[in-house]
Design a protein around this motif. Structure first.
Motif: not given
Length: 68
Positions: A48-55, A7-10, A12-19
């Motif tokens: 988005i990364g958090e929600k996607r990971s949860t799903v 979940r954390t890596l997901n 971080v990945k989406f945060a970097a893409i968003g930034a």
């Protein structure tokens, strides 16, 4: 891999893409806009990364229960 780490890596990945996306769009306006847009993009990406990971985790749990 553990659920928390995944979940954390997901996130971080989406945060970097968003930034990166936010900064590139904001740079079209000004430096200040690039900085602000990068922050907002990182926040949106992390969400988005958090929600996607949860799903994905929920789907994996359902698959495991079905196989048992």
């Amino acid at each position: 891999m553990g659920t928390r780490i995944k979940r954390t890596l997901n996130r971080v990945k989406f945060a970097a893409i968003g930034a990166a996306a936010g900064a590139s769009l904001g740079a079209l306006v000004s430096r200040n806009a690039a900085s602000t847009a990068a922050g907002v993009g990182a926040l949106v990406g992390a969400t988005i990364g958090e929600k996607r990971s949860t799903v994905e985790t929920t789907i994996d749990q359902i698959k495991t229960k079905k196989q048992s």
